[in-house]
Design a protein around this motif. Structure first.
Motif, PDB file in Angstrom:
ATOM      1  N   ILE A 133      -2.919  36.082  98.093  1.00  0.00           N
ATOM      2  CA  ILE A 133      -4.243  35.449  98.906  1.00  0.00           C
ATOM      3  C   ILE A 133      -3.975  36.101 100.398  1.00  0.00           C
ATOM      4  CG2 ILE A 133      -5.174  33.974  99.621  1.00  0.00           C
ATOM      5  CD1 ILE A 133      -4.965  32.552  97.414  1.00  0.00           C
ATOM      6  N   LEU A 134      -5.061  36.894 100.521  1.00  0.00           N
ATOM      7  CA  LEU A 134      -4.635  37.549 101.787  1.00  0.00           C
ATOM      8  C   LEU A 134      -5.827  36.936 102.826  1.00  0.00           C
ATOM      9  CD1 LEU A 134      -5.010  41.836 100.636  1.00  0.00           C
ATOM     10  CD2 LEU A 134      -2.818  39.983 100.618  1.00  0.00           C
ATOM     11  N   TRP A 135      -5.519  37.007 104.322  1.00  0.00           N
ATOM     12  CA  TRP A 135      -6.094  36.640 104.859  1.00  0.00           C
ATOM     13  C   TRP A 135      -6.666  37.476 105.641  1.00  0.00           C
ATOM     14  CZ3 TRP A 135      -7.127  31.951 107.701  1.00  0.00           C
ATOM     15  CH2 TRP A 135      -7.346  32.164 108.906  1.00  0.00           C
ATOM     16  N   THR A 136      -8.231  37.342 106.107  1.00  0.00           N
ATOM     17  CA  THR A 136      -8.942  38.163 105.955  1.00  0.00           C
ATOM     18  C   THR A 136     -10.082  37.624 107.882  1.00  0.00           C
ATOM     19  OG1 THR A 136     -10.971  37.072 105.433  1.00  0.00           O
ATOM     20  CG2 THR A 136      -9.772  38.350 103.951  1.00  0.00           C
ATOM     21  N   ALA A 137     -10.078  36.662 107.766  1.00  0.00           N
ATOM     22  CA  ALA A 137     -10.425  35.461 109.706  1.00  0.00           C
ATOM     23  C   ALA A 137     -11.648  36.470 109.424  1.00  0.00           C
ATOM     24  CB  ALA A 137     -10.188  36.955 110.061  1.00  0.00           C
ATOM     25  N   GLY A 172     -14.554  32.981 110.547  1.00  0.00           N
ATOM     26  CA  GLY A 172     -15.507  32.191 111.912  1.00  0.00           C
ATOM     27  C   GLY A 172     -14.592  31.602 112.724  1.00  0.00           C
ATOM     28  N   ASN A 173     -13.529  31.043 111.934  1.00  0.00           N
ATOM     29  CA  ASN A 173     -12.646  30.426 112.654  1.00  0.00           C
ATOM     30  C   ASN A 173     -11.629  30.551 112.525  1.00  0.00           C
ATOM     31  OD1 ASN A 173     -12.277  28.860 110.856  1.00  0.00           O
ATOM     32  ND2 ASN A 173     -13.933  26.973 111.227  1.00  0.00           N
ATOM     33  N   ASN A 182     -10.184  27.056 105.958  1.00  0.00           N
ATOM     34  CA  ASN A 182     -11.464  26.965 106.120  1.00  0.00           C
ATOM     35  C   ASN A 182     -11.477  28.377 104.856  1.00  0.00           C
ATOM     36  OD1 ASN A 182     -14.015  28.853 105.608  1.00  0.00           O
ATOM     37  ND2 ASN A 182     -12.888  28.418 108.306  1.00  0.00           N
ATOM     38  N   ALA A 183     -11.491  28.505 103.897  1.00  0.00           N
ATOM     39  CA  ALA A 183     -11.418  28.794 102.342  1.00  0.00           C
ATOM     40  C   ALA A 183     -12.337  30.406 102.974  1.00  0.00           C
ATOM     41  CB  ALA A 183     -12.402  28.105 100.976  1.00  0.00           C
ATOM     42  N   GLY A 184     -13.467  30.135 103.243  1.00  0.00           N
ATOM     43  CA  GLY A 184     -13.855  31.882 103.766  1.00  0.00           C
ATOM     44  C   GLY A 184     -12.996  32.654 104.422  1.00  0.00           C
ATOM     45  N   ASN A 185     -11.954  32.693 105.186  1.00  0.00           N
ATOM     46  CA  ASN A 185     -11.227  33.471 105.814  1.00  0.00           C
ATOM     47  C   ASN A 185      -9.924  34.248 105.020  1.00  0.00           C
ATOM     48  OD1 ASN A 185     -12.015  32.993 108.770  1.00  0.00           O
ATOM     49  ND2 ASN A 185     -10.804  31.161 108.622  1.00  0.00           N
ATOM     50  N   TRP A 186     -10.377  33.007 103.315  1.00  0.00           N
ATOM     51  CA  TRP A 186      -9.446  34.331 101.996  1.00  0.00           C
ATOM     52  C   TRP A 186     -10.347  35.473 101.576  1.00  0.00           C
ATOM     53  CZ3 TRP A 186      -4.261  33.073 103.882  1.00  0.00           C
ATOM     54  CH2 TRP A 186      -4.198  31.995 104.204  1.00  0.00           C
ATOM     55  N   ASP A 187      -9.533  36.306 101.117  1.00  0.00           N
ATOM     56  CA  ASP A 187     -10.084  36.868 100.153  1.00  0.00           C
ATOM     57  C   ASP A 187     -10.687  36.645  98.745  1.00  0.00           C
ATOM     58  OD1 ASP A 187      -8.000  36.585  98.528  1.00  0.00           O
ATOM     59  OD2 ASP A 187      -7.147  39.256  98.713  1.00  0.00           O
ATOM     60  N   GLY A 228      -4.133  38.894 114.199  1.00  0.00           N
ATOM     61  CA  GLY A 228      -4.713  38.103 113.392  1.00  0.00           C
ATOM     62  C   GLY A 228      -3.624  36.698 113.892  1.00  0.00           C
ATOM     63  N   ASN A 229      -4.724  35.799 113.903  1.00  0.00           N
ATOM     64  CA  ASN A 229      -4.543  34.318 114.621  1.00  0.00           C
ATOM     65  C   ASN A 229      -4.905  33.475 113.668  1.00  0.00           C
ATOM     66  OD1 ASN A 229      -4.647  32.086 116.167  1.00  0.00           O
ATOM     67  ND2 ASN A 229      -6.573  32.924 117.737  1.00  0.00           N
TER      68      ASN A 229
END
Length: 613
Positions: A33-37, A40-41, A46-51, A71-72
């Motif tokens: 699983i890749l972090w996409t940022a 929005g936070n 936050n599931a939306g931050n992952w691909d 990346g933060n």
């Protein structure tokens, strides 16, 4: 039989199918699983931050490595811990990739990597641990341990050239294995507090810090420095067992406390550094070569291969020194062991020298009660010594106290030398220098010899109780009493008094103000005594000049083959006991018989009583 065989085959086939299914399920569910940022936070949860538009699970390999932006990522503020099988931070990005952990994170058995461009900041509470069950490789300088707990069955391995950063004063706990092959950077203005428990193992190559440092371990944990610990902070605390420091150095303004077991190689301390060793004697500590520092020992069993320092206070516990050289040394309650210890200036008030340790002091002040015991244990004064407070030295076994040639011991307070419990070897008291006393000096049960001298002032008293004493000279202007034992001297001078019942007393040249013999045997080759009182015993002379001779009983005899010559200003025969003159010519112009109502019992054997010619 055929039915049983068929059943076994069916069972085996079922097990194989089940195993294949489990492996297929695991392979299907294992994913990266890749972090996409994109959420929005910066929050991990936050599931939306992952691909995958989902939250990572304990079966997922997580990668935080944005190629085009920094990346933060943050973990915190959630009840359930963040999960992953493995974690990779950075690697290919040209921008810093940072994960800040303020909540719980659980990493599985996979292999994790903090790449050179990655940052991991652990700033969580004790109940939200950073758990790692695999191998976590640190390749850069971005591992930052601020507060929280490192735990798990795995290990954190910092590569050569990489850095393990310890920051902030908040409590930090290591309950896992941390191996730092690179370097440690440890700084916090308010000091660093690091605890190791539940099997935690912290192994580093080098550990430098200028902050106060508190290190606490439990019985299952260890703190190991394979290279060097460099400490220049205000305070350093080692509490608990499991410390093993290969070599270390301590700055001038630093204070070090060691409370429990400790193993150390070589130590260099700048002048002004303070060391405190406490704890029960069951706490075992060993040091290699120690150079510098002011040491205060109140407990523990502390062994030094070599010890060179300006100041050492042995107040309690056990101090074992194989080779020591201390400028100022104080024995105030500890037990000393080892091979040799040299002190420039020493103060002894309480404690024990034992196990063959040889202590040499150039300046020595005795201020209390202490003991020297065991064969070959010794205390030697080579310069000037004083007795400033009432003191008692007990010698036991084959031990000894020696005043070396040229050394002086000045006694202004009472001093006692006594023999302890009898053993196969007898202790020795040796004076090859000079003792001068204005107070009371008592020696009991010892062999006391040497080529030195004793000088007693008019206020001094010397008592020998069952002592075998041999000396070159003694000047007595005070009072000497002898009970049993033996006394041998080349020359005795002074105007003081003598009394007692020695088993034997032999002096070549004897001068005294008074001498009272109660019993025993005295031999004086040439003597001058102002007042001689013979109550009993045998007083043998070669020649003597007496002022007043009071003869109550016993024998006055010549010590040689020819008659001795004794001249007395006055002679009084007193009492009812027999008085014998043997092989002597006693001359006096004032002779009186004062035996009272009883007749004087005077006997002569090759002797005469005549006027002074």
């Amino acid at each position: 039989i055929q039915c049983g065989t068929t059943l076994e085959r069916v069972t085996s086939l079922t097990m194989h199918i089940s195993l294949v299914f489990v492996l297929f399920f695991a392979l299907c569910n294992a994913r990266t699983i890749l972090w996409t940022a994109a959420g929005g936070n910066p929050m991990w949860n936050n599931a939306g931050n992952w691909d995958c538009a989902c939250l990572p699970t304990e079966q997922d390999d997580v990668v935080i490595d944005l190629h085009n932006i920094p990346g933060n990522v943050q973990i915190g503020g959630v009840v359930a811990p963040a999960l992953c099988k493995s974690l990779t931070i950075g690697g290919t990005s040209h921008f810093a990739q940072t994960l800040t952990v303020t909540g719980a994170l659980s990493i599985g058995s996979g292999t994790s990597t903090l790449a050179a461009g990655g940052n991991l900041v652990i700033r969580s509470s004790p109940d939200a641990p950073f758990k790692n069950d695999g191998v976590f490789n640190v390749q850069g300088n971005g591992f930052n341990f601020s507060t929280g707990t490192l735990t798990g069955a795995g290990s954190i391995v910092v590569a050569e050239g990489a850095t393990f950063n310890i920051t902030d004063a908040a409590a930090k706990t290591i309950s896992t294995t941390v191996i730092v092959n690179g370097k440690v950077s440890a700084y916090a203005s308010q000091g660093i507090n690091l605890a190791l428990n539940n099997g935690g193992k912290f192994t580093v190559q080098d550990f430098p810090t200028s902050s106060s440092l508190s290190l606490i371990t439990d019985a299952s944990s260890s703190f190991t420095v394979k290279g060097s610990l460099t400490f220049n902070g205000p305070q350093l605390l080692f509490q608990g067992s499991g410390f093993n420091i290969n070599s270390w150095s301590v700055g001038a303004s630093s204070s070090v406390s060691i409370n429990n077991g400790f193993t150390s190689g070589n130590l260099t301390a700048t002048s002004g550094a303070q060391f405190s060793l406490v704890g029960a004697n069951t706490e075992q500590r060993s040091f290699g070569s120690v150079n510098g520092g002011t040491w205060t020992v109140t407990g523990g069993t502390n062994s030094f291969q070599t010890l060179e320092c300006p100041t050492f206070y042995a107040k309690g516990g056990i101090v074992n020194v194989q080779s020591g050289d201390v400028t100022t040394f104080s024995l105030a309650g500890a037990q000393l062991k080892g091979t040799s210890l040299n002190a420039g200036a020493a103060t002894f008030s309480a404690g024990l020298i034992s196990s063959g340790l040889k202590v040499t002091a150039n300046h020595l002040d005795l201020q209390g009660s202490f003991s020297v015991t065991d064969n070959n244990s010794s205390l030697q004064l080579t310069g000037s010594g004083t007795v400033s407070q009432s003191s008692l030295l007990t010698l036991t076994g084959g031990s000894s106290f020696t005043i070396a040639s040229g050394a002086t011991l000045k006694q202004s307070a009472s001093l006692q030398f006594v023999q302890g419990a009898a053993q196969s070897s007898a202790p020795q008291l040796v004076n090859n220098g000079a003792i001068s006393s204005t107070s009371s000096l008592t020696v009991t049960g010892l062999t006391f010899n040497g080529s030195g001298s004793i000088d007693l002032s008019s206020t001094a008293t010397l008592s020998f109780i069952n002592v075998a004493y041999t000396t070159n000279s003694l000047n007595n202007n005070g009072a000497v009493s002898i009970s049993a034992g033996s006394f041998t001297a080349g020359s005795v001078t002074g105007t003081g008094s003598w009394s007692g019942n020695p088993n034997s007393f032999s002096v070549t040249s004897f001068k005294a103000g008074s001498f009272t013999l109660t019993s025993g045997s005295v031999t004086v080759t040439n003597g001058t005594v102002s007042t001689l009182t013979l109550n009993n015993g045998v007083f043998s002379v070669g020649s003597a000049n007496l002022g007043t001779f009071s003869f109550y009983g016993g024998k006055l005899q010549g010590s040689g083959s020819s008659q001795a010559t004794v001249v007395a200003q006055s002679v009084s025969f007193k009492g009812s006991s027999s008085q014998t003159l043997s092989n002597v010519i006693l001359s006096s112009n004032a002779v009186s018989l004062e035996c009272g109502s009883a007749n004087c019992q005077l006997f002569t054997q090759n002797a005469s009583l005549r006027p002074i010619q």
